[in-house]
Design an enzyme around this catalytic site. Structure first.
Site, PDB file in Angstrom:
ATOM      1  N   MET A  53       0.790  -1.187   0.000  1.00 29.85           N
ATOM      2  CA  MET A  53       0.000   0.000   0.000  1.00 29.85           C
ATOM      3  C   MET A  53       0.837   1.257   0.000  1.00 29.85           C
ATOM      4  SD  MET A  53      -0.653   2.092   2.918  1.00 29.85           S
ATOM      5  CE  MET A  53       0.003   1.052   4.110  1.00 29.85           C
ATOM      6  N   PRO A  54       2.135   1.181   0.136  1.00 25.48           N
ATOM      7  CA  PRO A  54       2.867   2.436  -0.004  1.00 25.48           C
ATOM      8  C   PRO A  54       2.683   3.022  -1.404  1.00 25.48           C
ATOM      9  CG  PRO A  54       4.254   0.759   0.991  1.00 25.48           C
ATOM     10  CD  PRO A  54       3.022   0.071   0.499  1.00 25.48           C
TER      11      PRO A  54
END
Length: 129
Positions: free
Chosen positions: A1-2
């Site tokens: 999710m970065p």
């Protein structure tokens, strides 16, 4: 999710950008323990005069090869962040010829409620992720 945003000075070709992004993703997967398909990357190219990135008095020189990586992510430990910085510097130098002095990384943290991957839902809150 970065989410990774790359700011670079124009002039790199498609293959050079691909290697840059692939290398950064590999470092992210290892340092932050994210899944292989957890990949969100955006490249912004700028004219040289549009990027003024100095050294905060550290004494090294930047070149037009400068890469600024802005990472938006949930909270990570200091150890994981330092691992990411190290892996990025080592691998971008090895794979892209990027001098470690031409790499700047900034991490901004957020929480589960700050992400929607689509469908009008916060998947971290609904339990889908």
């Amino acid at each position: 999710m970065p989410l990774l945003r790359f700011d670079v000075i124009e002039g790199r070709n498609e293959e050079e950008l691909k290697v840059l992004l692939d290398t950064a993703h590999d470092a992210m997967v290892e340092a932050f323990d994210v899944p292989e398909r957890d990949r969100y990357q955006i490249v912004h190219t700028h004219k040289e005069h549009e990027m003024v990135i100095q050294d905060t008095g550290l004494g090294f020189e930047r070149t037009r090869n400068l890469v600024l990586i802005s990472v938006t992510s949930k909270s990570r430990t200091q150890e994981k962040k330092q691992m990411l910085y190290r892996l990025l510097a080592e691998r971008l130098e090895a794979n892209c010829g990027l001098a470690p002095s031409d790499l700047m990384v900034s991490i901004v943290e957020n929480d589960a409620a700050d992400w929607s991957f689509g469908m009008g839902e916060a998947q971290f809150l609904t339990g889908k992720l």
